[in-house]
Design an enzyme around this catalytic site. Structure first.
Site, mmCIF file in Angstrom:
data_model
loop_
_atom_site.group_PDB
_atom_site.id
_atom_site.type_symbol
_atom_site.label_atom_id
_atom_site.label_comp_id
_atom_site.label_asym_id
_atom_site.label_seq_id
_atom_site.Cartn_x
_atom_site.Cartn_y
_atom_site.Cartn_z
ATOM 1 N N GLU A 53 -41.041 0.669 14.696
ATOM 2 C CA GLU A 53 -41.802 -0.128 15.659
ATOM 3 C C GLU A 53 -40.973 -1.315 16.144
ATOM 4 O O GLU A 53 -40.950 -1.625 17.344
ATOM 5 C CB GLU A 53 -43.093 -0.639 15.030
ATOM 6 C CG GLU A 53 -44.035 0.460 14.575
ATOM 7 C CD GLU A 53 -43.840 0.858 13.129
ATOM 8 O OE1 GLU A 53 -44.846 1.100 12.454
ATOM 9 O OE2 GLU A 53 -42.677 0.916 12.673
ATOM 10 N N CYS A 90 -44.740 -4.384 10.015
ATOM 11 C CA CYS A 90 -44.734 -4.039 11.432
ATOM 12 C C CYS A 90 -46.060 -4.391 12.105
ATOM 13 O O CYS A 90 -46.087 -4.680 13.301
ATOM 14 C CB CYS A 90 -44.423 -2.557 11.607
ATOM 15 S SG CYS A 90 -42.729 -2.133 11.170
ATOM 16 N N ALA A 160 -27.927 32.435 -0.198
ATOM 17 C CA ALA A 160 -27.229 33.382 0.675
ATOM 18 C C ALA A 160 -27.093 34.680 -0.105
ATOM 19 O O ALA A 160 -26.554 34.683 -1.221
ATOM 20 C CB ALA A 160 -25.855 32.844 1.073
ATOM 21 N N ARG A 190 -27.765 20.309 4.546
ATOM 22 C CA ARG A 190 -27.325 19.241 3.641
ATOM 23 C C ARG A 190 -27.607 17.866 4.223
ATOM 24 O O ARG A 190 -27.885 16.916 3.484
ATOM 25 C CB ARG A 190 -25.826 19.393 3.338
ATOM 26 C CG ARG A 190 -25.492 20.581 2.453
ATOM 27 C CD ARG A 190 -23.987 20.710 2.236
ATOM 28 N NE ARG A 190 -23.675 21.865 1.393
ATOM 29 C CZ ARG A 190 -22.444 22.272 1.113
ATOM 30 N NH1 ARG A 190 -21.395 21.625 1.633
ATOM 31 N NH2 ARG A 190 -22.244 23.318 0.332
ATOM 32 N N ASP A 206 -17.175 28.366 -9.037
ATOM 33 C CA ASP A 206 -16.865 28.244 -7.610
ATOM 34 C C ASP A 206 -16.136 26.963 -7.226
ATOM 35 O O ASP A 206 -15.624 26.863 -6.107
ATOM 36 C CB ASP A 206 -18.155 28.325 -6.788
ATOM 37 C CG ASP A 206 -18.858 29.664 -6.936
ATOM 38 O OD1 ASP A 206 -18.179 30.642 -7.309
ATOM 39 O OD2 ASP A 206 -20.075 29.726 -6.687
ATOM 40 N N LEU A 210 -19.821 20.546 -2.133
ATOM 41 C CA LEU A 210 -21.208 20.145 -1.852
ATOM 42 C C LEU A 210 -21.272 18.866 -1.027
ATOM 43 O O LEU A 210 -22.037 17.940 -1.325
ATOM 44 C CB LEU A 210 -21.994 19.985 -3.158
ATOM 45 C CG LEU A 210 -22.032 21.218 -4.073
ATOM 46 C CD1 LEU A 210 -22.836 20.921 -5.325
ATOM 47 C CD2 LEU A 210 -22.582 22.442 -3.343
ATOM 48 N N ARG A 213 -19.454 17.872 5.874
ATOM 49 C CA ARG A 213 -18.093 17.763 6.380
ATOM 50 C C ARG A 213 -18.017 17.544 7.890
ATOM 51 O O ARG A 213 -16.916 17.376 8.426
ATOM 52 C CB ARG A 213 -17.294 19.011 5.979
ATOM 53 C CG ARG A 213 -17.070 19.104 4.473
ATOM 54 C CD ARG A 213 -16.193 20.279 4.096
ATOM 55 N NE ARG A 213 -16.896 21.547 4.236
ATOM 56 C CZ ARG A 213 -17.692 22.061 3.302
ATOM 57 N NH1 ARG A 213 -17.916 21.394 2.183
ATOM 58 N NH2 ARG A 213 -18.270 23.234 3.491
ATOM 59 N N GLU A 277 -28.269 24.381 -4.550
ATOM 60 C CA GLU A 277 -27.214 25.337 -4.198
ATOM 61 C C GLU A 277 -26.585 25.800 -5.497
ATOM 62 O O GLU A 277 -25.716 25.128 -6.049
ATOM 63 C CB GLU A 277 -26.167 24.687 -3.293
ATOM 64 C CG GLU A 277 -26.676 24.324 -1.911
ATOM 65 C CD GLU A 277 -25.536 24.061 -0.941
ATOM 66 O OE1 GLU A 277 -24.694 24.959 -0.753
ATOM 67 O OE2 GLU A 277 -25.487 22.953 -0.380
ATOM 68 N N LEU A 282 -30.612 29.346 -12.076
ATOM 69 C CA LEU A 282 -31.214 28.026 -11.868
ATOM 70 C C LEU A 282 -32.353 28.104 -10.861
ATOM 71 O O LEU A 282 -33.422 27.523 -11.074
ATOM 72 C CB LEU A 282 -30.155 27.028 -11.395
ATOM 73 C CG LEU A 282 -30.669 25.611 -11.088
ATOM 74 C CD1 LEU A 282 -31.350 25.001 -12.302
ATOM 75 C CD2 LEU A 282 -29.522 24.719 -10.608
#
Length: 341
Positions: A53, A90, A160, A190, A206, A210, A213, A277, A282
């Site tokens: 506001e 506000c 994925a 992300r 892996d 994370l 970018r 991810e 998990l």
């Protein structure tokens, strides 16, 4: 759409600019209108900075002068705040500016604040209307509302997988299942969250970064927190990117009860939203514990026979609603809410 809906839609567009940037505050947008002419727009950009506001009123003053605010209508995606925090309330700013009508989409999810703005504004002879495009506003505010209601963050699982429900490819074929376009889309996911959660197994296997970018997505915000869940922290590779890159101070390692850890993230780090991810174990465990609120699944056109996407789950453990399907290159993306009933 009527006029109020048209202007509220613009306020909601402003609010969406703040998604993933305002924690522990909610993303809020506002516009100032007079005689059906847009005078100013604004959105809350970061905790500790002016609320939407006041940003919209400042924009109006810069363009048209302070007098233009007198007799104007403020459209806000969330009930204006009525208490003094890191910034002044506000409600008081709207009153002092001479605004004569306030239209907002939904009440403050905090039960201690809900409806208080109406009393103060109406006492100052300001007309108040609420509930305009309420559902759309509540969708934007889901993480904030869940924290207010439960003390837990909104949790999104990103998965994925191949057509046979697998998350890995045969050895020697590379790690990626989905297309470069889908991986670019994950960058946008992300940017919507405050924290990215993974498992110790994923870090060891892996070596993920994370991070966000894309510079445009990072503008005006820090990298999300990164949380590694593991009961064996000593087994984590010390040279993994999470522990040596420029953002290593935003990497956390925890072991123990998942729900307690999530509550800690809210309490100690102001987290509203989390993206998981990690591997199937998990994600499946979080689903079993009823900790997931949303899933984003990228389906790649291949059959791999690799590790299962939801290890240990059966078809009755997780169902979804409000599904949105889209095509990204050769991949298909599903984004849906987890059915809680």
């Amino acid at each position: 759409m009527n006029h109020d809906q048209t202007w509220m839609q613009l306020a909601l567009q402003e609010a969406r600019k703040g998604i993933g940037r305002t924690s522990p505050n909610p993303p809020v947008g506002a516009v100032i209108v007079k005689n059906d002419i847009l005078l100013g727009t604004g959105w809350h950009q970061k905790a500790g900075m002016p609320h939407a506001e006041r940003e919209a009123m400042a924009d109006c003053v810069a363009r048209h002068g302070a007098e233009a605010l007198r007799g104007a209508t403020a459209y806000v995606s969330l009930e204006p705040c009525s208490t003094h925090g890191r910034t002044p309330p506000c409600v008081q700013g709207l009153i002092e500016a001479g605004i004569t009508r306030v239209v907002y989409a939904c009440e403050d999810p905090n039960p201690h604040h809900a409806g208080r703005a109406d009393v103060l504004l109406e006492a100052a002879a300001i007309t108040v209307q609420k509930g305009v495009m309420q559902e759309e506003a509540e969708n934007i505010l889901r993480p904030f509302a869940k924290v207010q209601r439960t003390g837990l963050p909104w949790v999104m699982a990103k998965i994925a997988m191949s057509l046979d429900g697998r998350i890995t490819r045969p050895e020697g074929e590379g790690q990626w299942l989905t297309s470069e376009d889908s991986r670019r889309d994950v960058q946008h996911l992300r940017s919507e969250v405050d924290l990215i959660m993974t498992s110790g197994e994923t870090v060891r296997r892996d070596l993920p970064s994370l991070t966000i970018r894309e510079p445009d997505l990072l503008r005006g915000r820090e990298q999300p927190w990164r949380l590694v869940l593991t009961h064996q922290p000593e087994s984590l590779p010390s040279r993994a990117p999470l522990f040596v890159d420029d953002h290593r101070h935003r990497t956390l390692v925890r072991g123990g009860d998942m729900e307690n850890i999530l509550r800690e993230m809210v309490r100690d780090h102001g987290v509203l939203s989390v993206m998981v991810e990690a591997g199937g174990k998990l994600v499946a465990e979080m689903a079993k514990r009823n900790l997931l609120d949303e899933c984003v699944i990228y389906l790649a056109p291949m059959i791999t026979g690799g590790l299962p996407a939801m290890a240990g789950m059966n078809a009755l453990d997780l169902s979804m609603k409000e599904a949105e399907w889209s095509r990204i290159g050769d991949d298909v993306r599903l984004r849906a809410l987890v059915r809680k009933d």
